[in-house]
Scaffold this motif. Structure first.
Motif: not given
Length: 121
Positions: A103-111
């Motif tokens: 989740x952290x990786x996915x949201x960081x990638x989106x940001x």
């Protein structure tokens, strides 16, 4: 033609030239003001976007460490939600009070993608 007619025509031409000059001067000033206002709006928008990205990154970090309330109710996540893809929302990465590594990786990638799209990096 007599002198009175020449004087009258001269006054008309002079008046038209003065009015035209004043009109062009006002148009130039208006364009300058519009350009300055547009620049101010662009700068304010850029600063607002930078602040949002910073808030999102801090929220992701806090969520990775664990929160007292669910991620979905956090202000930073609610402001990020319109910009992220549905695949992240339905994937289960963002559920409960803590984000897993995925989740952290996915949201960081989106940001990161949003930051690129906005031209901040």
């Amino acid at each position: 033609m007599d002198a009175a007619l020449w004087g009258f025509l001269g006054a008309i031409v002079g008046g038209l030239l003065t009015a035209g000059t004043n009109y062009m001067s006002l148009r130039a000033e208006s364009s300058r003001i519009d350009a300055a206002r547009k620049h101010e709006i662009e700068v304010a928008t850029r600063e607002d976007r930078k602040a949002r990205v910073h808030e999102w990154r801090e929220g992701i970090s806090a969520a990775a460490a664990g929160l007292d309330t669910p991620v979905e109710t956090q202000t930073w996540f609610l402001s990020l939600r319109p910009y992220i893809g549905n695949d992240i929302l339905v994937s289960g990465f963002v559920r409960g009070k803590q984000l897993g590594k995925l989740g952290v990786d996915a949201l960081s990638a989106e940001v990161n993608q949003i930051e690129r799209r906005w031209g901040l990096i």
